[in-house]
Write a protein that holds these residues in place. Structure first.
Motif, mmCIF file in Angstrom:
data_model
loop_
_atom_site.group_PDB
_atom_site.id
_atom_site.type_symbol
_atom_site.label_atom_id
_atom_site.label_comp_id
_atom_site.label_asym_id
_atom_site.label_seq_id
_atom_site.Cartn_x
_atom_site.Cartn_y
_atom_site.Cartn_z
ATOM 1 N N ASP A 89 90.792 44.910 25.919
ATOM 2 C CA ASP A 89 91.699 43.763 26.078
ATOM 3 C C ASP A 89 90.943 42.477 26.361
ATOM 4 N N THR A 90 89.649 42.569 26.534
ATOM 5 C CA THR A 90 88.844 41.373 26.742
ATOM 6 C C THR A 90 88.932 40.469 25.522
ATOM 7 N N ALA A 91 89.324 39.223 25.743
ATOM 8 C CA ALA A 91 89.526 38.295 24.625
ATOM 9 C C ALA A 91 89.868 36.917 25.173
ATOM 10 N N VAL A 92 89.872 35.961 24.277
ATOM 11 C CA VAL A 92 90.481 34.672 24.578
ATOM 12 C C VAL A 92 91.944 34.770 24.150
ATOM 13 N N TYR A 93 92.822 34.482 25.067
ATOM 14 C CA TYR A 93 94.259 34.560 24.794
ATOM 15 C C TYR A 93 94.789 33.156 24.529
ATOM 16 N N TYR A 94 95.466 33.015 23.386
ATOM 17 C CA TYR A 94 95.998 31.733 22.972
ATOM 18 C C TYR A 94 97.519 31.755 22.993
ATOM 19 N N CYS A 95 98.074 30.687 23.470
ATOM 20 C CA CYS A 95 99.518 30.492 23.411
ATOM 21 C C CYS A 95 99.835 29.580 22.230
ATOM 22 N N ALA A 96 100.920 29.894 21.539
ATOM 23 C CA ALA A 96 101.339 29.100 20.396
ATOM 24 C C ALA A 96 102.822 28.769 20.528
ATOM 25 N N ALA A 97 103.211 27.650 19.957
ATOM 26 C CA ALA A 97 104.598 27.205 20.064
ATOM 27 C C ALA A 97 105.048 26.535 18.778
#
Length: 125
Positions: A89-97
């Motif tokens: 689960d290690t990652a960069v998590y991005y939010c999108a809208a």
């Protein structure tokens, strides 16, 4: 429109994360369908979860289903809760809208108009 994520950081295997994301715009009446994506080192970005603007409809990808929950605070804020984390689960998590008037949620990155800078999640073994 600005999209800002928060809540990343180091987590131990088996632990949980709770990420927050807020979309802000001059027009406070805008409603946003929102989603989460992640990109692990050396891998392509992948979809994680999405929610309609009102939170009535949500979806978590098969890769995290069963330990994922996406929820809304309001029409411009979304949360991602994930449990039983592993180093995968290690990652960069991005939010999108994206601005939205229907109850749809979206799972394709191309369907989103606005993106945050990302928040790092590191799961140690």
């Amino acid at each position: 429109v600005q999209v800002v994520e928060s809540g990343g950081g180091p987590v131990q295997t088996g632990g949980s994360l709770r990420l927050s994301c807020a979309a802000s715009a001059e027009d406070s009446l805008l409603k946003f369908a929102m989603g989460w994506f992640r990109q692990a080192p050396g891998k392509e970005r992948e979809f994680v979860a999405a929610a309609s603007w009102n939170g009535l409809f949500t979806y978590c990808s098969d890769s995290v289903k069963g330990r994922c929950a996406i929820s809304r605070k309001d029409k411009a804020t979304v949360f991602l809760q994930m449990d039983k984390l592993t180093p995968e689960d290690t990652a960069v998590y991005y939010c999108a809208a994206r601005t939205e008037h229907t109850d749809y949620y979206y799972i394709r990155a191309d369907d989103y108009y606005y993106w945050g800078q990302g928040t790092h999640v590191f799961v140690s073994s």
